[in-house]
Scaffold this active site. Sequence first.
Site, mmCIF file in Angstrom:
data_model
loop_
_atom_site.group_PDB
_atom_site.id
_atom_site.type_symbol
_atom_site.label_atom_id
_atom_site.label_comp_id
_atom_site.label_asym_id
_atom_site.label_seq_id
_atom_site.Cartn_x
_atom_site.Cartn_y
_atom_site.Cartn_z
ATOM 1 N N GLU A 188 -7.073 0.478 -4.837
ATOM 2 C CA GLU A 188 -7.157 0.365 -3.377
ATOM 3 C C GLU A 188 -8.505 -0.142 -2.880
ATOM 4 O O GLU A 188 -8.549 -1.054 -2.044
ATOM 5 C CB GLU A 188 -6.792 1.718 -2.733
ATOM 6 C CG GLU A 188 -5.302 2.008 -2.846
ATOM 7 C CD GLU A 188 -4.932 3.472 -2.656
ATOM 8 O OE1 GLU A 188 -5.795 4.263 -2.243
ATOM 9 O OE2 GLU A 188 -3.767 3.823 -2.930
ATOM 10 N N ASP A 240 0.870 -1.161 0.000
ATOM 11 C CA ASP A 240 0.000 0.000 0.000
ATOM 12 C C ASP A 240 0.916 1.222 0.000
ATOM 13 O O ASP A 240 1.483 1.582 1.023
ATOM 14 C CB ASP A 240 -0.898 -0.027 1.247
ATOM 15 C CG ASP A 240 -1.760 1.223 1.378
ATOM 16 O OD1 ASP A 240 -1.692 2.089 0.483
ATOM 17 O OD2 ASP A 240 -2.498 1.328 2.383
ATOM 18 N N LYS A 259 3.178 11.179 -3.346
ATOM 19 C CA LYS A 259 2.112 10.590 -4.159
ATOM 20 C C LYS A 259 1.210 11.660 -4.776
ATOM 21 O O LYS A 259 0.599 11.446 -5.815
ATOM 22 C CB LYS A 259 1.288 9.657 -3.271
ATOM 23 C CG LYS A 259 0.309 8.773 -3.994
ATOM 24 C CD LYS A 259 -0.405 7.880 -2.987
ATOM 25 C CE LYS A 259 -1.381 6.933 -3.623
ATOM 26 N NZ LYS A 259 -2.018 6.079 -2.598
ATOM 27 N N ASP A 311 -13.262 5.053 0.470
ATOM 28 C CA ASP A 311 -11.839 5.094 0.814
ATOM 29 C C ASP A 311 -11.349 6.539 0.867
ATOM 30 O O ASP A 311 -11.133 7.176 -0.166
ATOM 31 C CB ASP A 311 -11.060 4.287 -0.237
ATOM 32 C CG ASP A 311 -9.549 4.284 0.023
ATOM 33 O OD1 ASP A 311 -9.104 4.921 0.996
ATOM 34 O OD2 ASP A 311 -8.827 3.640 -0.758
#
Lengths: 175, 625
Positions: free
Chosen positions: B184, B25, B86, B206
């Site tokens: 994800e 992850d 990210k 999420d």
Amino acid sequence: MNYFDLFALPHSFEIDLAKLSAAFQSLQKMAHPDKFAHASSQQQLLAVQKSANINDAYQILKTPIKRAEYMLQQRGTDMPSEQTSFQDTLFLMRQMELHEMLEELPHADDIDGAVNAANETLDNEYQILFCQLQQLMQDNNTASDKIASEIVRKLKFYQKLQLELERIEEQLFDE
Amino acid sequence: MALLQIAEPGQSTVPHDHRLAAGIDLGTTNSLIASVKSGLAETLSDDDNRTILPSIVSYQANEILVGDAAKQYSISDPKNTIISAKRLIGRSQADIEKKYPHLPYQFVGNENHPDIQTRQGAINPVQVSSEILKKLTKRAEKALGGELTGVVITVPAYFDDAQRQSTKDAAKLAGVEVLRLLNEPTAAAVAYGLDSGTEGVIAVYDLGGGTFDISILRLNKGVFEVLATGGDSALGGDDFDLLIVELLVEQAGLARPLSVNLERQLLQQACFAKEQLSTQDHVEIVLTLAENNEYKTTLTKDFFNTLAKPLVSKTLRACKRAIKDAGVSIDEVIEVVMVGGSTRVPLVRNDVEKYFKRTLLTSIDPDKVVAIGAAIQADILAGNKPDSDILLLDVIPLSLGIETMGGLVEKIIPRNTTIPVAKAQEFTTFKDGQTAMAIHVLQGERELVDDCRSLARFELRGIPAMTAGAAHIRVTFKVDADGLLEVTAMEKSSKVATSIAVKPSFGLADDEITKMLTDSMANAEQDMQARMLKEQQVEAKRVLESVQAALAADGDLLSEQERNDISNALFQLVEITQNSDQNPTGIKDIEVAIEKVDNLTAYFAELRMDTSIRQALSGQKVDDI
């Protein structure tokens, strides 16, 4: 391979979506690239190609308008292209009225009510055409197929209106 | 490489060793790695028993620090300490500066894929991510006691092509084999789905540090079919922090620009306050503005909720759209899975619960659930569970299209199409004698080019001169199971091979990645050679195993002559591979030997695949499936 054969379904416009979905999943269990993640590049490429074909076939059979188009094409009916001018002036005038109806939406006193009413109008007119299509697809002869292809084209106009309405709805209620 | 035996038809092949694989992850704020050990997926910890690795990389004079070691420099040395890389990956400088105007970094280089100036030179966000990946894979190899065959890396479902490609590039730089980029939310559903054996429609909400995703899935007998996905790749828990920062700046009467250290201090205090308010009704915030100059204030939960409400509402609008796209009604949703640290914010839980009218699934630690799901999938993809029934059918999150006349976008693949997918579209010339054509590939939902994201520009050259409209140019879009796009084009009527120059609008070109790789190696040339050789050896092994298994299962589909030819080619491949370490042309020789096997088995492979597809539905009535 014919898409109906691929999914082991009868060649019919009326389709059992649950069976289609189950068959789709069974096929993907054989062909999906994930089943070949540790195989050679050749096998991986092949899997991507087969899996993409199955996905495409599934999309076409799942969506009524695409399914009708596919069947008509298989029966050898030439689909009138979207650019070809439309002969049905009554239909075209109705389309313009509907466009105007959508453009007026943001200015309505009761926006919620107007949006709902517009949704209902589009739905009803779509359904009437769709029922005709169902019958024509069953008739399955050169004459009926030709009319069916024109109805498919008309239904696409309604699809566009529906998308336009969704876009307007999103804009109105988003902020 | 071990000697491989050639199996005869009907003879079973040697069972596979357990292959080490892991799920990663790669988060905005935190990253984790997990693996399946004795049938159970668990997150792996470092020597200090920490499972969470802060996604922070600090470029110090003589070393590159990652994780907690880097975190201690985030306030004192912000320019050289990169957090939340990210958010920068696959983004242009203009994009970044518009969304995050107060970043402490100095951007340099190409503004379409900017580098950050550090004391170790210009560093691309892709390199920052690769450092995190390296750290995690090292941790896993230590914990598992061997080299990893491959990893599954998770990305937000809403990541576009440039962001996915950049993530894969980071893995390439880190020297890890990517089995799959996995969305994800899908990973989270896998983590839960296995435990409960649910069948029906589920929603995965999420909310991570920097991204928000909503996915609607249909679960049926091990198949996870993503029906629709939506979200915002630039909306996350960090935005709650930023709101508190702005509030503090205003309340304390601070004037921008502030020192980079104060900006980082504000951010840390804001994040701390947000976390405290998950369990408390109010929180004290203390800022050190200067020596002997402290600013103190109290933030109440109610006030924070007022601040955060619009952001949460924004996520619910995305939920509404995703449900509509999925073609289901909200009452059909039987489970709502909560993922991401930001779902700990009580306001988020409260509003999501109200919206779906369902009790939320929160039993797996929201920080770990994605990594655990990824580990389960990695174990399957590595080939450790040949009988597994699990299949993940994902979708493309944003429509793909190309620019047409008047700055409009024509969609070729609509959003939420199941991948992999291939679509071809024909275009024509609009001028007499036109011999070249520019193709501009875009991703997004809007009608105008300027509102969509530019992915790549192509030049199609060598179109034979014809009258306007006579040339037929077939452009094929292929999206693989990782969600990565490949575009090819050809002129149909002439069959003239046309040259294509691909230039990614964002992200790095292949040669830039290769250069970064060689730059990072001590003995660039030799190391690069060694790595390429190893990659070819691995591929050779895969070819051998695949073909052997195929021959063992279906060898009788071939004539004896065909079997002999294939066996001979395999023997050659084994021999060449075994001697490749000493052979200066080893890489090329293996490549040629593989190609020979591929050519001999192409028809066989296709035949087998078609047979297995046909047999999937025959022998059983569709009703029984």
